[in-house]
Design an enzyme around this catalytic site. Sequence first.
Site, short mmCIF file in Angstrom:
data_model
loop_
_atom_site.label_atom_id
_atom_site.label_comp_id
_atom_site.label_asym_id
_atom_site.label_seq_id
_atom_site.Cartn_x
_atom_site.Cartn_y
_atom_site.Cartn_z
NE ARG A 74 -20.43 -1.10 2.84
CZ ARG A 74 -20.49 -0.99 1.52
NH1 ARG A 74 -20.96 0.12 0.97
NH2 ARG A 74 -20.09 -1.98 0.73
CG LEU B 15 -8.01 1.04 8.80
CD1 LEU B 15 -8.92 1.45 9.95
CD2 LEU B 15 -7.20 -0.21 9.17
CD GLU C 8 -4.01 2.83 -3.44
OE1 GLU C 8 -3.06 2.03 -3.41
OE2 GLU C 8 -5.20 2.50 -3.27
CG HIS D 180 -1.96 -1.06 1.24
ND1 HIS D 180 -2.28 -1.74 2.40
CD2 HIS D 180 -2.71 -1.61 0.26
CE1 HIS D 180 -3.20 -2.65 2.13
NE2 HIS D 180 -3.47 -2.61 0.83
#
Length: 394
Positions: free
Chosen positions: A281, A206, A381, A179
């Site tokens: 979620r 995250l 990104e 990442h």
Amino acid sequence: MNILVLNAGSSSLKYQLIEMPSERVKCIGIVERIGMNDAIFTHEKGSQEYSEVLPILNHEIGLKKIAKTLMDDKIGVINSVDEIEAVGHRVVHGGNKFSKTVIVNREVKDNIRELFDLAPLHNPANLTGIEIAETIFTSAKQIAIFDTAFHQTMPKKAYQFAIPNMYLHQHHIRAYGFHGTSHKYVSEKATEFLNKKTSKIITIHLGNGCSMAAIKDGKTIDTSMGFGPMNGLIMGTRSGDIDPSVIFFLMKKFDKNVEEINKLLQKESGMLGLTGHSDLREISEKAANGDENCKNALQLAAYRIQKFIGSFVAALNGIDAIVFTAGIGENSDLMRKLTCDNLDFLGIDLDAKKNKIRSKEIREIQKENAKVKILVIPTNEEIEIAKQSYQVLK
């Protein structure tokens, strides 16, 4: 300058066409389910959205579909592929060969190929994307941006494992971190926001995949992911840190082979293994309705993040700010709350009302007199890849 940002996965192609240096996004899109007769192609230009289900049996067909759409009379944004001056490719693993963004040549491609063993699910697809793009966007420079490159500043004491030295020196087995494009982007935004000459920042990415980085004066000194993207934090389907003896026990007790263990830890563990669900979620909603497994999983995930915060504060010898980013970090006030609970000794003190506010801008969510800034910074990104591609060419 038009830069096409391309992220080639094993069965997908994500893309954005970005005008640099203005960073204006001209269009975005994705090809999903490559290799299937019912692949899904989605393209967005401003408020226009186009979607189609069609057979896309390989990456070459998918990239040709993208190129054709970019030049479409109604939803396209260019007249010719020659208007694209560079294609920026996300490459997951650069090993110890790549510490910066590079223009692709034969040697670069050979080196990416040599790293297949380190990222068998990602690097082959990334290289395929490069090789196909060379045949379609023939006037463009192909640029490789490596997920691991930003973390190459880690000192040896942070990246070496306590196994015989030959495995590091001859086989390059060490912590690399991932990442990196996201951590670089948000840490630079945080440094600008803090307006300090020196900084000690912890970035917390995250999403379905999760990682953290300790960043001192713009350089990584430690990160939670290591040799591969499986360890560290608890993720959607990945276990994160686990005692290696558990692996040997599982192999012996349940007669599992290497492939079965890999599948277990990569695709059947993490939040999925703890709750039966990988979407935060859904897990959060079920936890709110009393599901004990979901409540427990959230606590486990947050506690793991807290432990890394503590260790990274020690590594940095202080802390100016923590940064939440990526899908969960940016949107889940619950995970931010659970993460920041009981860290007041470190000067990390969350403001509950500010934490509830949603925004696409950088925002502070700590209490007024808190010593440590708590920032929510949307990652991008694709813009970072475009920036690095532009900088290399200039």
